[in-house]
Structure formats: structure tokens, C-alpha cells
Design an enzyme around this catalytic site. Structure first.
Site, PDB file in Angstrom:
ATOM      1  N   CYS A 149     -47.758  16.584  -9.935  1.00 38.74           N
ATOM      2  CA  CYS A 149     -47.889  16.375 -11.370  1.00 38.74           C
ATOM      3  C   CYS A 149     -46.528  16.377 -12.055  1.00 38.74           C
ATOM      4  O   CYS A 149     -45.544  16.873 -11.533  1.00 38.74           O
ATOM      5  CB  CYS A 149     -48.746  17.478 -11.979  1.00 38.74           C
ATOM      6  N   ARG A 197     -43.630  10.045  -9.649  1.00 34.45           N
ATOM      7  CA  ARG A 197     -44.192  11.173  -8.924  1.00 34.45           C
ATOM      8  C   ARG A 197     -45.661  10.948  -8.558  1.00 34.45           C
ATOM      9  O   ARG A 197     -46.228  11.688  -7.771  1.00 34.45           O
ATOM     10  CB  ARG A 197     -44.066  12.454  -9.775  1.00 34.45           C
ATOM     11  N   TRP A 251     -51.887  14.642 -10.792  1.00 36.40           N
ATOM     12  CA  TRP A 251     -52.245  14.182  -9.447  1.00 36.40           C
ATOM     13  C   TRP A 251     -53.339  15.136  -8.999  1.00 36.40           C
ATOM     14  O   TRP A 251     -53.081  16.304  -8.745  1.00 36.40           O
ATOM     15  CB  TRP A 251     -51.032  14.238  -8.525  1.00 36.40           C
ATOM     16  N   ASN A 293     -48.533  22.418 -13.353  1.00 34.93           N
ATOM     17  CA  ASN A 293     -48.247  21.732 -12.094  1.00 34.93           C
ATOM     18  C   ASN A 293     -48.318  22.778 -10.995  1.00 34.93           C
ATOM     19  O   ASN A 293     -47.632  23.791 -11.061  1.00 34.93           O
ATOM     20  CB  ASN A 293     -46.843  21.105 -12.158  1.00 34.93           C
ATOM     21  N   GLY A 294     -49.182  22.549  -9.985  1.00 29.15           N
ATOM     22  CA  GLY A 294     -49.298  23.504  -8.887  1.00 29.15           C
ATOM     23  C   GLY A 294     -50.745  23.753  -8.505  1.00 29.15           C
ATOM     24  O   GLY A 294     -51.639  22.981  -8.858  1.00 29.15           O
ATOM     25  N   GLU A 314     -44.405   9.209  17.287  1.00 36.51           N
ATOM     26  CA  GLU A 314     -44.107   9.161  15.859  1.00 36.51           C
ATOM     27  C   GLU A 314     -42.612   8.952  15.616  1.00 36.51           C
ATOM     28  O   GLU A 314     -42.217   8.180  14.733  1.00 36.51           O
ATOM     29  CB  GLU A 314     -44.585  10.449  15.173  1.00 36.51           C
ATOM     30  N   LYS A 352     -40.992   5.774  13.514  1.00 38.64           N
ATOM     31  CA  LYS A 352     -40.092   5.926  12.373  1.00 38.64           C
ATOM     32  C   LYS A 352     -38.819   5.105  12.571  1.00 38.64           C
ATOM     33  O   LYS A 352     -38.339   4.442  11.654  1.00 38.64           O
ATOM     34  CB  LYS A 352     -39.724   7.401  12.171  1.00 38.64           C
ATOM     35  N   GLU A 392     -39.618   1.273  12.238  1.00 41.68           N
ATOM     36  CA  GLU A 392     -40.046   0.704  10.968  1.00 41.68           C
ATOM     37  C   GLU A 392     -38.964   0.686   9.904  1.00 41.68           C
ATOM     38  O   GLU A 392     -39.017  -0.157   9.003  1.00 41.68           O
ATOM     39  CB  GLU A 392     -41.309   1.401  10.449  1.00 41.68           C
ATOM     40  N   LYS A 447     -47.047   0.309   1.762  1.00 42.51           N
ATOM     41  CA  LYS A 447     -47.349   1.740   1.841  1.00 42.51           C
ATOM     42  C   LYS A 447     -48.786   1.976   2.277  1.00 42.51           C
ATOM     43  O   LYS A 447     -49.057   2.813   3.132  1.00 42.51           O
ATOM     44  CB  LYS A 447     -47.090   2.406   0.480  1.00 42.51           C
TER      45      LYS A 447
END
Length: 609
Positions: free
Chosen positions: A2, A27, A74, A100-101, A482, A486, A489, A604
């Protein structure tokens, strides 16, 4: 994550708050709102959706307020909606709060407040805060906020305003960012510096436990006991784009460094106070249903698929249930053998991945129960699954996933331990041992991040190579996959990951002089075999950077360079092991001049098949 903004001064507050919120859009958010104090009292407006929806609702309204707070949400507790959007108000309507949290003990606080006549409107954890402030308010907002936070468990950046003290904002920070902006006859609060740059470059950077009383001509900062705290002014020298990245060169690097916080947040409220049990309130299976599971299938795409591979190792080891891992795009086309006794786990950061969503629907069509692991509340995957484990990574801006992966691993560990405690496949002491280590991982992750110099050095030396190999055994092999992804990509280096035992089955033909090989050797039971595998590639003149757990110094005799991760339970090693691999990929890409945050041809969230 947030965003919060506050203003006290002589100018109209609403436009300033909205402008600040726009600077925090990067954000991520699903709703927004403002609360202001004018001569007629407290005015609140909040809307689900983009900031444009909030602006539309405010258009034409005369708000001459010069004090106010704003929020972009969020969703964590409670789906995105107008009602769940911030700000939230007290029972008497005199106090407004943005937050926020995550408040871990909000259910207990809500029950306690309800028993005292408080009526709640939303599904959120935040709403307990203004109700608590009202309960403790005796004419001093600062005192009421201090008493309130003494009852809160969790993380927070809180701003509060009150009709009874309309010339101020009171704010407090704990484990969430909060910055004071210093102006002339006006002052500001925000969760991040970009929201302030249009108005000031002079700031106070707050620490955990700081309580701020913000007025137009005065800023007073106290610690949680009420003692005055003196701060040095921090002069911001970044431009706006740099500020959004928190001073980091790229969002990917910022998000790599956010992992300690994300790990801690994803665990919050999910381990009992005694530290001996996993609490997953989102899982609604009965003990009988859990004991009736005959098989587990994990399905996902890309990085989430690699998290599923770690989940397979962990669940099979701790729960003793057979686990299959499927690429979601293949799952529904192979006529999978699943039924009512199968638990299907779908993993998707966005919750909108087309192939994963199709796999979920196919699993449910065949009678399986579905658990979703996702980062986005009210996403399609979250809405359609039977049970949900949310990861609290916060939004990822960079295309290459980092903190989403490590929080997905946390979800896999929590699910495995939750199943183990219900199926009695682990002794209580062994569960507690892993949970104790899990709670400390965020500290150890920070240790890894603080010691990146050797990784950067290796990346600079070998960044111009066009091929690289990753090798590992067991859990290390899952992480190698993984690491390889990374590197591919974002740096466009051709990279392959192999189970180290497969080297003799053809892979050694590709090992030539000076080729970079990243060898993962964190698993004690497989360490000696990995040392032998490293010798095999060194015999072909490869250049080896090895990752090992602290104390396993034998690897120094065979590798060109060794990166040590802090000692932890072997089953938890993947979370720490992947961080150097993320940094390696990042710096390789930087040295090659690649667009790190937006690699070519990639998106994404893949929302088409």
C-alpha cells in the site's frame, strides 16, 4: 504494498494527497481513498479501482480542508471493494485512519471491541485501529495512538486524524516505511519519497517505534514511551524515477532486497505463539479430508513451477504423500489421473495466469480439491480455488520474479508442515525445529544480501560468455532450474540446469575451457557427491562458483570461488540459495547492458494461452 500520504498546511489538502498517491502507483493497488478535515468535520471518500475513479467521485466537490490523509490499497484482509478501501473510521465517525501493513491479532481485537458495542463495516484488519484509538481517546490523539499500538501485533505505518484535534496528523511506524517531508508552513507524510519530491527534498526518515505528531508549523517525533526523538534532516538528491526505485538502479534489484520483509510478512500470523504449529486459517479442509489425501499435484508456470518443484521435495519428505509437479500448459492435455482424493495446488503470482487457471478448472472438473498459492486477493485463481494461501510479497514491478518466488517457497513449507501436523507424519519437536529456523530466515536472507561483492565480481568477470551451466542435486537441483531461468530471461545468456548426477550422461560434452558453472552444494546428505561432480567439470577446465552452507569449507579445494549461505535447516536452504543466483543474473544482465526490468519478448503476467 500500500501507499499512504498525509498533509498538514495552508493549501487545499485533497489535490496534494492525490498527487502524492499518483507518485506511489508503481507500488501497485486495487482501491484508493482520502479523508480530510474541514470546518464541517470529517469527510471520507474511497473507491475500488484506479485513482481515476476516486478523482471522478471527488470532482465538483468543494473540499477546503488543509489537513488530510490518503491511501492506495493492495488487498490483504478482505477483497477489493469500496467498503474495504481505506481510510477507515471509528465507531463514532470522528477518527479516520490509513494503514500499510498487516495486523496479526485483529480477530481477537475485533471480538473484544465488538463485545464493547463497536460495530464494524469492513472485512479488513485495519478497521480495528480507529476503533481502538476511539476507545483510548481522552483528549490527546498522540496518547491514544500510543496506547493503541501497544495492543497491535504485526507490521504497520499508520496515520490518524481526529475531528477533536483537527490541526494535526499522528502517525507511527513499525516494520513498514514512513517518511516525513518538511516544508515551509506545511508538512507531509508518505510511505515513500516519490510522493514528496514535488513539494520538498528535506525529510526525516523514521525508525520502528517512532510516533510523529505533524502540524503545519511543527513536527514532533517521540519513541513509543513518549520520549522526544531528535532526527537529522535527510536531503533527497535522487530524481523522481530513482526515488520510485528507492535509490536502486532497477526495480528488480529493489525487489531482491525487499525479500527479507516479504518473507517475514508471509509468515506473520501463521505460526502459533508457542512456535510449534502452523496456522492456516485460509485452509478449510477438515482433519478427515486432510487424512484422506492420496496424492498431491502441483501445477504452475515458469518461476512458480520451480517453486512447485521445491514443494514436491519438501511435501514428500515431511508428509510422505506422493507429489507430481506439472507445467500448467501441459497439465490438462495429458488426461491427468486425479480424483476426489487428489489435492491439486496451483501456484500463480498474479492469480491470472491463463494456463494455471485452465489447470485449476480442469482439476475441479475432475473432482479434485484445489489450493491456490497467489499474491493477489480476489484474483481469478483466488476466487475459483477451494482454499487459498496468500503470499504477502507485495507488487512486483520487474518482469523477472524474485520476491514472489521466495514467498511461494514459504507457502510450500507452511502447507507441508500444516499437512504433516494433521497427518502426524512428523514429531512435534521436529516441526518446531523447522518453524524456529523458518522464523529466522529473513535475518539470514539479509546477511546474504549484505555480502554480494563476490557475486558481483564473478558476474563482471564472466558476463560476456554466451553459455553457462547450473548443477545441483536434490533441492539444489530445483533451485538450479530457477537460477538458470533468471539468467536466461534477463541477460539472454544461454543457460542450462542439470541434475549433477546426469553429467556423465552426455552433459560433460558441453563443458569446455573457461565456461562458467554454478554448482549448488547446500545439502549435507549430498555434499560429497557434489564435490565429486565439481571435480568432474574442473577436470574439463570450467570456471566454478560454488554455493555451500557455512562450515562446508571442503568445497574451497575444488571450486574457483565459493559463496556461503548462513547455516539453516537443509530443507529451508532454497530460500537462501536462490538469492545469490538472483543477484548473479541481475549483475550479469547489467554488465551486458540489458534492460533488466523489461526483458525482450516477455510479459509480467501471461494471460493468454
Amino acid at each position: 504494498m500500500c501507499g499512504v500520504v498525509g498533509y498538514v498546511g495552508s493549501s487545499p489538502a485533497t489535490p496534494i494527497i492525490l498527487e502524492g498517491l499518483k507518485k506511489l502507483e508503481y507500488r501497485g493497488y486495487d482501491s484508493s481513498g482520502v479523508a480530510v478535515l474541514d470546518k464541517d468535520g470529517l469527510k471520507v471518500e474511497k473507491k475500488m479501482g484506479r485513482l481515476a475513479e476516486l478523482e471522478k467521485a471527488l470532482a465538483g466537490r468543494e473540499l477546503d480542508a488543509t489537513v488530510g490523509i490518503g491511501h492506495t490499497r493492495w488487498a490483504t484482509h478482505g477483497r477489493p471493494s469500496d467498503v474495504n478501501a481505506h481510510p477507515h473510521t471509528s465507531n463514532d465517525g470522528k477518527i479516520a485512519v490509513v494503514h500499510n501493513g498487516i495486523i496479526e491479532n485483529y480477530l481477537q481485537l475485533r471480538e473484544w471491541l465488538t463485545s464493547r458495542g463497536h460495530v464494524f463495516k469492513s472485512e479488513t484488519d485495519t478497521e480495528v485501529i480507529p476503533h481502538l484509538i476511539e476507545h483510548f481517546y481522552k483528549g490527546d490523539l498522540v496518547e491514544a495512538v500510543q496506547k493503541t499500538v501497544s495492543h497491535l501485533e504485526g507490521s504497520y505505518a499508520i496515520m490518524a486524524i481526529s475531528v477533536d484535534q483537527p490541526d494535526r496528523i499522528v502517525a507511527v511506524r513499525q516494520d513498514m516505511p514512513l517518511v516525513v517531508g518538511l516544508g515551509e508552513g506545511e508538512n507531509f507524510l508518505a510511505s515513500d519519497i516519490p510522493a514528496l519530491l514535488k513539494y520538498t527534498r528535506n525529510c526525516y526518515l523514521l525508525n520502528d517505534g517512532d510516533v510523529v505528531e505533524l502540524r503545519a508549523d511543527q513536527v514532533v517525533i517521540r519513541d513509543i514511551t513518549g520520549k522526544i526523538v531528535q532526527k537529522e534532516i535527510f536531503k533527497v538528491t535522487w530524481d523522481a524515477e530513482e526515488a520510485e526505485k528507492g535509490g536502486y538502479d532497477h526495480f528488480m534489484l529493489k525487489e531482491i532486497h525487499e525479500q527479507p520483509r516479504a518473507l517475514r510478512d508471509t509468515l506473520k500470523g501463521r505460526i502459533s505463539h508457542k512456535g510449534d504449529k502452523v496456522i492456516l486459517e485460509e485452509i478449510n479442509m477438515t482433519p478427515e479430508q486432510i487424512k484422506g489425501i492420496k496424492k498431491i499435484v502441483i501445477t504452475a508456470c515458469g518461476t512458480a513451477y520451480h517453486a512447485g518443484l521445491v514443494g514436491k521435495y519438501v511435501i514428500e519428505q515431511l508428509v510422505r504423500i506422493p507429489v507430481e509437479v506439472d507445467i500448467a500448459s501441459e497439465f490438462r492435455y495429458r488426461d491427468p489421473i486425479i480424483d476426489k482424493d487428489t489435492l491439486v495446488v496451483v501456484v500463480s503470482q498474479s492469480g491470472e495466469t491463463a494456463d494455471t487457471l485452465a489447470a485449476l478448472r480442469e482439476a475441479r472438473r475432475r473432482g479434485a480439491r484445489v489450493v491456490a498459492v497467489t499474491n493477489v486477493i480476489a484474483s481469478s485463481v483466488a476466487r475459483e480455488a477451494d482454499d487459498i494461501i496468500y503470499t504477502w510479497a507485495g507488487p512486483e514491478i520487474s518482469v523477472a520474479s524474485t520476491k514472489a518466488y521466495t514467498t511461494q517457497l514459504v507457502a510450500m513449507y507452511l502447507l507441508a508442515l500444516y499437512l504433516a501436523q494433521h497427518r502426524n507424519t512428523m514429531a512435534a519437536g521436529n516441526i518446531k525445529e523447522i518453524l524456529d529456523e523458518l522464523k529466522e530466515l529473513y535475518v539470514k536472507a539479509q546477511d546474504v544480501l549484505d555480502n554480494e561483492a563476490p557475486i558481483k565480481e564473478f558476474a563482471e568477470k564472466y558476463s560476456q560468455h554466451e553459455d553457462a551451466f547450473f548443477i545441483g542435486r536434490g533441492l539444489d537441483y530445483a533451485v538450479a532450474l530457477e537460477g538458470s531461468l533468471k539468467l536466461k530471461e534477463i541477460s539472454y545468456i544461454h543457460a542450462e540446469a542439470y541434475a549433477a548426477g546426469e553429467l556423465k550422461h552426455g552433459t560433460l560434452a558441453l563443458i569446455v575451457e573457461n565456461i562458467p558453472v554454478i554448482a549448488l552444494a547446500t545439502q549435507q546428505s549430498l555434499f560429497e557427491k557434489m564435490v565429486s561432480n565439481i571435480k568432474e567439470v574442473k577436470a574439463r577446465d570450467a570456471r566454478v562458483i560454488a554455493l555451500a552452507m557455512e562450515g562446508h569449507t571442503e568445497v574451497e579445494k575444488v571450486a574457483d570461488q565459493v559463496i556461503y549461505i548462513p547455516k539453516t535447516h537443509p530443507v529451508l536452504a532454497p530460500i537462501l540459495t536462490v538469492i545469490p543466483l538472483q543477484l548473479l543474473a541481475y549483475y550479469m544482465a547489467v554488465y551486458r547492458g540489458c534492460d533488466v526490468d523489461k526483458p525482450r519478448n516477455l510479459a509480467k503476467s501471461v494471460t493468454v494461452e
